[in-house]
Design a protein around this motif. Structure first.
Motif, PDB file in Angstrom:
ATOM      1  N   VAL A  68      20.647 -39.072  15.695  1.00 60.86           N
ATOM      2  CA  VAL A  68      19.789 -39.467  14.434  1.00 60.86           C
ATOM      3  C   VAL A  68      18.434 -38.959  14.671  1.00 60.86           C
ATOM      4  N   MET A  69      17.719 -39.195  15.889  1.00 59.82           N
ATOM      5  CA  MET A  69      16.296 -38.789  16.023  1.00 59.82           C
ATOM      6  C   MET A  69      16.346 -37.219  16.121  1.00 59.82           C
ATOM      7  N   GLY A  70      17.275 -36.653  16.525  1.00 58.37           N
ATOM      8  CA  GLY A  70      17.298 -35.291  16.459  1.00 58.37           C
ATOM      9  C   GLY A  70      17.522 -34.552  15.058  1.00 58.37           C
ATOM     10  N   LEU A  71      18.150 -35.334  14.343  1.00 60.58           N
ATOM     11  CA  LEU A  71      18.181 -34.702  12.859  1.00 60.58           C
ATOM     12  C   LEU A  71      16.944 -34.983  12.266  1.00 60.58           C
ATOM     13  N   ALA A  72      16.358 -36.233  12.692  1.00 62.20           N
ATOM     14  CA  ALA A  72      15.020 -36.387  11.932  1.00 62.20           C
ATOM     15  C   ALA A  72      14.060 -35.445  12.283  1.00 62.20           C
ATOM     16  N   LEU A  73      13.926 -35.140  13.762  1.00 66.68           N
ATOM     17  CA  LEU A  73      13.096 -34.177  14.310  1.00 66.68           C
ATOM     18  C   LEU A  73      13.113 -32.813  13.883  1.00 66.68           C
ATOM     19  N   TYR A  74      14.458 -32.444  13.594  1.00 63.72           N
ATOM     20  CA  TYR A  74      14.758 -31.075  13.168  1.00 63.72           C
ATOM     21  C   TYR A  74      14.311 -30.882  11.866  1.00 63.72           C
ATOM     22  N   ILE A  75      14.547 -31.729  11.107  1.00 61.61           N
ATOM     23  CA  ILE A  75      14.070 -31.687   9.666  1.00 61.61           C
ATOM     24  C   ILE A  75      12.651 -31.915   9.490  1.00 61.61           C
ATOM     25  N   ALA A  76      11.959 -32.627  10.161  1.00 61.67           N
ATOM     26  CA  ALA A  76      10.532 -32.591  10.290  1.00 61.67           C
ATOM     27  C   ALA A  76       9.904 -31.231  10.792  1.00 61.67           C
ATOM     28  N   TRP A  77      10.697 -30.550  11.679  1.00 58.67           N
ATOM     29  CA  TRP A  77      10.109 -29.372  12.342  1.00 58.67           C
ATOM     30  C   TRP A  77      10.349 -28.066  11.479  1.00 58.67           C
ATOM     31  N   ALA A  78      11.670 -28.124  11.221  1.00 60.99           N
ATOM     32  CA  ALA A  78      12.236 -26.769  10.444  1.00 60.99           C
ATOM     33  C   ALA A  78      11.672 -26.910   9.112  1.00 60.99           C
ATOM     34  N   GLY A  79      11.757 -27.989   8.357  1.00 58.98           N
ATOM     35  CA  GLY A  79      11.389 -27.906   6.906  1.00 58.98           C
ATOM     36  C   GLY A  79       9.984 -27.316   6.589  1.00 58.98           C
ATOM     37  N   PRO A  80       9.122 -27.556   7.114  1.00 59.20           N
ATOM     38  CA  PRO A  80       7.664 -26.898   6.990  1.00 59.20           C
ATOM     39  C   PRO A  80       7.657 -25.310   7.468  1.00 59.20           C
ATOM     40  N   LEU A  81       8.525 -24.990   8.487  1.00 65.43           N
ATOM     41  CA  LEU A  81       8.630 -23.646   8.864  1.00 65.43           C
ATOM     42  C   LEU A  81       9.575 -22.904   7.984  1.00 65.43           C
TER      43      LEU A  81
ATOM     44  N   LEU B 203       7.278 -22.270   5.149  1.00 64.00           N
ATOM     45  CA  LEU B 203       6.166 -21.169   5.606  1.00 64.00           C
ATOM     46  C   LEU B 203       6.388 -20.102   5.565  1.00 64.00           C
ATOM     47  N   PHE B 204       7.629 -19.659   6.394  1.00 67.24           N
ATOM     48  CA  PHE B 204       8.193 -18.383   6.997  1.00 67.24           C
ATOM     49  C   PHE B 204       9.463 -17.846   6.571  1.00 67.24           C
ATOM     50  N   GLY B 205      10.184 -18.884   5.889  1.00 67.37           N
ATOM     51  CA  GLY B 205      11.558 -18.756   5.338  1.00 67.37           C
ATOM     52  C   GLY B 205      12.544 -18.840   6.307  1.00 67.37           C
ATOM     53  N   PHE B 206      13.778 -18.368   6.013  1.00 69.57           N
ATOM     54  CA  PHE B 206      14.922 -18.499   6.976  1.00 69.57           C
ATOM     55  C   PHE B 206      14.434 -17.686   8.174  1.00 69.57           C
ATOM     56  N   PRO B 207      14.890 -18.294   9.593  1.00 70.98           N
ATOM     57  CA  PRO B 207      14.828 -17.693  10.644  1.00 70.98           C
ATOM     58  C   PRO B 207      15.555 -16.284  10.787  1.00 70.98           C
ATOM     59  N   SER B 208      14.770 -15.522  11.472  1.00 73.28           N
ATOM     60  CA  SER B 208      15.966 -14.164  12.243  1.00 73.28           C
ATOM     61  C   SER B 208      16.486 -14.616  13.453  1.00 73.28           C
ATOM     62  N   LYS B 209      16.993 -13.453  13.982  1.00 75.36           N
ATOM     63  CA  LYS B 209      17.545 -13.620  15.292  1.00 75.36           C
ATOM     64  C   LYS B 209      16.610 -13.896  16.267  1.00 75.36           C
ATOM     65  N   ILE B 210      15.379 -13.659  16.050  1.00 75.90           N
ATOM     66  CA  ILE B 210      14.256 -13.514  16.994  1.00 75.90           C
ATOM     67  C   ILE B 210      13.585 -14.931  16.998  1.00 75.90           C
ATOM     68  N   THR B 211      13.446 -15.471  15.672  1.00 80.98           N
ATOM     69  CA  THR B 211      12.825 -16.741  15.448  1.00 80.98           C
ATOM     70  C   THR B 211      13.520 -17.993  15.444  1.00 80.98           C
ATOM     71  N   PHE B 212      14.899 -17.611  15.442  1.00 82.89           N
ATOM     72  CA  PHE B 212      15.726 -18.848  15.552  1.00 82.89           C
ATOM     73  C   PHE B 212      15.610 -19.663  16.411  1.00 82.89           C
ATOM     74  N   THR B 213      14.921 -19.377  17.842  1.00 83.76           N
ATOM     75  CA  THR B 213      14.869 -20.112  18.984  1.00 83.76           C
ATOM     76  C   THR B 213      13.688 -21.021  18.811  1.00 83.76           C
ATOM     77  N   PHE B 214      12.551 -20.644  17.856  1.00 80.87           N
ATOM     78  CA  PHE B 214      11.497 -21.144  17.436  1.00 80.87           C
ATOM     79  C   PHE B 214      11.737 -22.246  16.649  1.00 80.87           C
ATOM     80  N   TYR B 215      12.644 -22.171  15.706  1.00 81.15           N
ATOM     81  CA  TYR B 215      13.071 -23.038  14.881  1.00 81.15           C
ATOM     82  C   TYR B 215      13.882 -24.349  15.582  1.00 81.15           C
ATOM     83  N   PHE B 216      14.551 -23.996  16.670  1.00 84.06           N
ATOM     84  CA  PHE B 216      15.683 -25.004  17.139  1.00 84.06           C
ATOM     85  C   PHE B 216      15.322 -25.211  18.439  1.00 84.06           C
ATOM     86  N   LEU B 217      14.558 -24.960  19.470  1.00 87.97           N
ATOM     87  CA  LEU B 217      14.333 -25.190  20.696  1.00 87.97           C
ATOM     88  C   LEU B 217      13.330 -26.436  20.809  1.00 87.97           C
ATOM     89  N   PRO B 218      12.241 -26.440  20.059  1.00 87.40           N
ATOM     90  CA  PRO B 218      11.325 -27.534  20.121  1.00 87.40           C
ATOM     91  C   PRO B 218      11.896 -28.973  20.027  1.00 87.40           C
TER      92      PRO B 218
END
Length: 189
Positions: free
Chosen positions: A35-48, A51-66
């Motif tokens: 549940v904490m991971g889902l909330a953090l992912y929504i809070a992190w990936a939502g603004p990204l 701002l930047f649209g859907f991730p590419s193969k290169i930026t997927f790590t930046f969307y998912f890893l933090p």
């Protein structure tokens, strides 16, 4: 020094998710971490995404890893306080650095005056030189506030030399006898 033992940690039961969307998770993942991971992912990936649209193969790590690293290391038990997660300790530390510490005086009966607060500059004491050398040094200098002089103490510490006395049953009986005698004298006069 007294040592206390907490036995409730042995009774700590945790619900686990063993299957997610048809995928077997083996021994299971703690549901609170999911549940904490889902909330953090929504809070992190939502603004990204906004701002930047859907991730590419290169930026997927930046969307998912933090969020993933925060959940993996944040849900481990803290080494300093074993009843807390690391993420709790991190958030308490960040709150202290940003908002500060407001002392509780007499169990909250009196609000702390401004002079009793710990200033930002004192809280950030070991980090100020490094921060002020950064490009944001000017605004940080204003945010940290003026350097305050350390207030002088109110005097020498008070030494208490209390001696406990242990009264036996004979002393208690004598004291009770004197009380009863005074009580009877008060009625006769």
């Amino acid at each position: 020094m007294r040592v206390g033992h907490t036995y409730t940690a042995h009774l700590h039961l945790e619900t686990r998710q063993h299957e997610l969307l048809g995928m077997d998770l083996g021994e299971g993942v703690p549901r609170r971490a999911l549940v904490m991971g889902l909330a953090l992912y929504i809070a992190w990936a939502g603004p990204l995404l906004l701002l930047f649209g859907f991730p590419s193969k290169i930026t997927f790590t930046f969307y998912f890893l933090p969020p993933l690293l925060t959940v993996v290391y944040g849900t481990q038990k803290s080494r300093t306080v074993d009843r807390r997660w690391n993420v709790t300790r991190w958030s308490i530390g960040a709150r202290y650095l940003v908002l500060g510490h407001r002392p509780i005086i007499c169990g909250g009966r009196r609000a702390a005056t401004r002079s009793e607060w710990i200033s930002r500059r004192a809280r950030w004491s070991g980090r100020t030189e490094l921060l002020l050398e950064s490009p944001l040094g000017g605004p940080l200098e204003r945010w940290l506030g003026a350097e305050e002089a350390v207030p002088a103490g109110a005097g020498a510490p008070v030494r208490l030399s209390a001696r406990p006395r242990l009264y036996g049953p004979d002393a208690v009986a004598r004291a009770y006898g004197r009380k009863a005698l005074k009580h009877q004298e008060g009625k006769t006069s």
